[in-house]
Design a protein around this motif. Structure first.
Motif, PDB file in Angstrom:
ATOM      1  N   LEU A 124      11.515   9.172  -6.978  1.00 29.32           N
ATOM      2  CA  LEU A 124      11.631   7.851  -7.266  1.00 29.32           C
ATOM      3  C   LEU A 124      11.866   6.883  -5.812  1.00 29.32           C
ATOM      4  O   LEU A 124      11.620   5.979  -5.508  1.00 29.32           O
ATOM      5  CB  LEU A 124      12.380   7.225  -8.272  1.00 29.32           C
ATOM      6  CG  LEU A 124      12.634   5.835  -8.486  1.00 29.32           C
ATOM      7  CD1 LEU A 124      11.379   5.513  -9.185  1.00 29.32           C
ATOM      8  CD2 LEU A 124      14.107   5.374  -9.504  1.00 29.32           C
ATOM      9  N   GLY A 128       9.842   4.172  -3.864  1.00 31.77           N
ATOM     10  CA  GLY A 128      10.368   3.070  -3.724  1.00 31.77           C
ATOM     11  C   GLY A 128      10.341   2.549  -2.184  1.00 31.77           C
ATOM     12  O   GLY A 128      10.122   1.531  -1.770  1.00 31.77           O
ATOM     13  N   TYR A 131       6.946   1.796  -1.001  1.00 28.87           N
ATOM     14  CA  TYR A 131       6.424   0.513  -1.414  1.00 28.87           C
ATOM     15  C   TYR A 131       7.276  -0.678  -0.336  1.00 28.87           C
ATOM     16  O   TYR A 131       6.561  -1.642  -0.255  1.00 28.87           O
ATOM     17  CB  TYR A 131       7.147   0.320  -2.976  1.00 28.87           C
ATOM     18  CG  TYR A 131       6.723  -1.299  -3.498  1.00 28.87           C
ATOM     19  CD1 TYR A 131       5.562  -1.565  -3.612  1.00 28.87           C
ATOM     20  CD2 TYR A 131       7.563  -1.976  -3.443  1.00 28.87           C
ATOM     21  CE1 TYR A 131       5.326  -2.883  -4.158  1.00 28.87           C
ATOM     22  CE2 TYR A 131       7.529  -3.498  -3.629  1.00 28.87           C
ATOM     23  CZ  TYR A 131       6.191  -3.864  -4.138  1.00 28.87           C
ATOM     24  OH  TYR A 131       5.976  -5.202  -4.479  1.00 28.87           O
ATOM     25  N   TYR A 132       8.553  -0.314  -0.151  1.00 23.93           N
ATOM     26  CA  TYR A 132       9.287  -1.341   0.729  1.00 23.93           C
ATOM     27  C   TYR A 132       8.795  -1.178   2.001  1.00 23.93           C
ATOM     28  O   TYR A 132       8.449  -2.249   2.725  1.00 23.93           O
ATOM     29  CB  TYR A 132      10.607  -1.018   0.724  1.00 23.93           C
ATOM     30  CG  TYR A 132      11.394  -1.462   1.938  1.00 23.93           C
ATOM     31  CD1 TYR A 132      11.867  -2.709   2.009  1.00 23.93           C
ATOM     32  CD2 TYR A 132      11.829  -0.612   3.301  1.00 23.93           C
ATOM     33  CE1 TYR A 132      12.632  -3.160   2.792  1.00 23.93           C
ATOM     34  CE2 TYR A 132      12.495  -1.308   4.139  1.00 23.93           C
ATOM     35  CZ  TYR A 132      12.705  -2.615   4.112  1.00 23.93           C
ATOM     36  OH  TYR A 132      13.414  -3.020   5.314  1.00 23.93           O
ATOM     37  N   ALA A 237       3.378   5.632  -2.426  1.00 26.93           N
ATOM     38  CA  ALA A 237       4.310   4.951  -3.486  1.00 26.93           C
ATOM     39  C   ALA A 237       3.636   5.186  -4.894  1.00 26.93           C
ATOM     40  O   ALA A 237       4.429   5.302  -5.803  1.00 26.93           O
ATOM     41  CB  ALA A 237       4.092   3.344  -3.181  1.00 26.93           C
ATOM     42  N   VAL A 241       6.245   7.066  -7.574  1.00 27.49           N
ATOM     43  CA  VAL A 241       6.740   6.285  -8.649  1.00 27.49           C
ATOM     44  C   VAL A 241       6.091   6.970  -9.734  1.00 27.49           C
ATOM     45  O   VAL A 241       6.974   7.193 -10.813  1.00 27.49           O
ATOM     46  CB  VAL A 241       6.666   4.886  -8.715  1.00 27.49           C
ATOM     47  CG1 VAL A 241       7.072   4.122  -9.925  1.00 27.49           C
ATOM     48  CG2 VAL A 241       7.319   4.256  -7.384  1.00 27.49           C
TER      49      VAL A 241
END
Length: 266
Positions: A124, A128, A131-132, A237, A241
């Motif tokens: 995760l 995450g 993605y950021y 990502a 996730v």
């Protein structure tokens, strides 16, 4: 005497009521045998999922890290290594789970649940972070990439190789525009060379001494590079996730089994 016996009998009866009877391993809807069967199936799924995560992370490190030296921060590399670690836990963790299920050893099951939780956090976290960083990488590269090209080319071997590879692969020249090379430390060292040879449409020794459009690519590399990094970060990502959901199921079932084993009889 009779009253004393009655009191003693009442005390024993109260104690018996307080002691919970141990249940059969097939009692209730989520029996021990049912949970063990579910966790055996989960271990197989988790093993293949771990191999998949490891493969994506290893592929990123092996073939997509050729430009990592051009990134201002180590975030991209950290994401890949987090996935490698999370995926590598799949094989030993599946073996630990199978051993714990076979022996019904509560200590093994407890370790198993802890490592499942760690795997969840790693996957995760990687997803995450990817993605950021997919959102932040464009501004980061716009601010730093041109300076990396101009200040380090021919002075840092790793960066030089990455720049040459990028200009040849994306058929581009310079971070923003080809004229930027005239402001570089590399050009000051050899003013007769206008652009690196990797900018040429047909690469030959010292072909960069002529910057005519028939000889070199005029498009800058930054847009190609941003799209390249962002596309791969989306994959990382999604993998991070998406795969982080799997260990949560194993964690919950293992916790229930851990609690039930204490209260069952053979």
């Amino acid at each position: 005497m009779a009253e004393g016996k009655k009191k003693d009998g009442g005390a024993l009866l109260a104690k018996k009521k307080k002691v919970k009877p141990r249940k059969s391993r097939d009692a209730d809807c989520c029996s021990v045998n049912f949970l063990k069967c579910v966790l055996h199936i989960f271990n197989v799924v988790f093993l293949f999922a771990g191999i998949g995560v490891l493969a994506v992370g290893a592929w990123t490190v092996a073939s997509r890290h050729r430009y990592v030296a051009l990134l201002p921060t180590p975030t991209y590399a950290a994401i890949a290594y987090l996935l490698v670690i999370a995926g590598a836990l799949g094989v030993p963790l599946s073996a630990l789970g199978c051993c714990g299920l076979k022996t019904e050893n509560r200590t093994s099951l407890l370790c198993y649940t802890y490592f499942l939780l760690i795997t969840f956090i790693l996957e995760l976290g990687a997803g995450g972070l990817a993605y950021y960083y997919e959102v932040a990488v464009e501004d980061e590269l716009k601010a730093e990439l041109n300076n990396t090209f101009l200040s380090n080319y021919a002075l840092d071997t790793t960066i030089t190789n990455a720049v040459d590879r990028m200009q040849a692969e994306f058929k581009c020249c310079g971070a923003v525009r080809f004229e930027d090379w005239r402001r570089s430390a590399w050009h000051e060292h050899d003013p007769r060379m206008l652009v690196p040879d990797s900018c040429c449409k047909t690469v030959t020794i010292r072909c960069g001494a002529r910057d005519h459009p028939s000889n070199i690519h005029y498009t800058g590399c930054i847009r190609y590079f941003i799209n390249h990094i962002r596309d791969h970060l989306i994959i990382l990502a999604a993998v991070g996730v998406g795969m982080s959901v799997i260990p949560i199921f194993g964690f919950l079932f293992a916790c229930v089994l851990y609690a039930k084993i204490k209260h069952v009889i053979d």
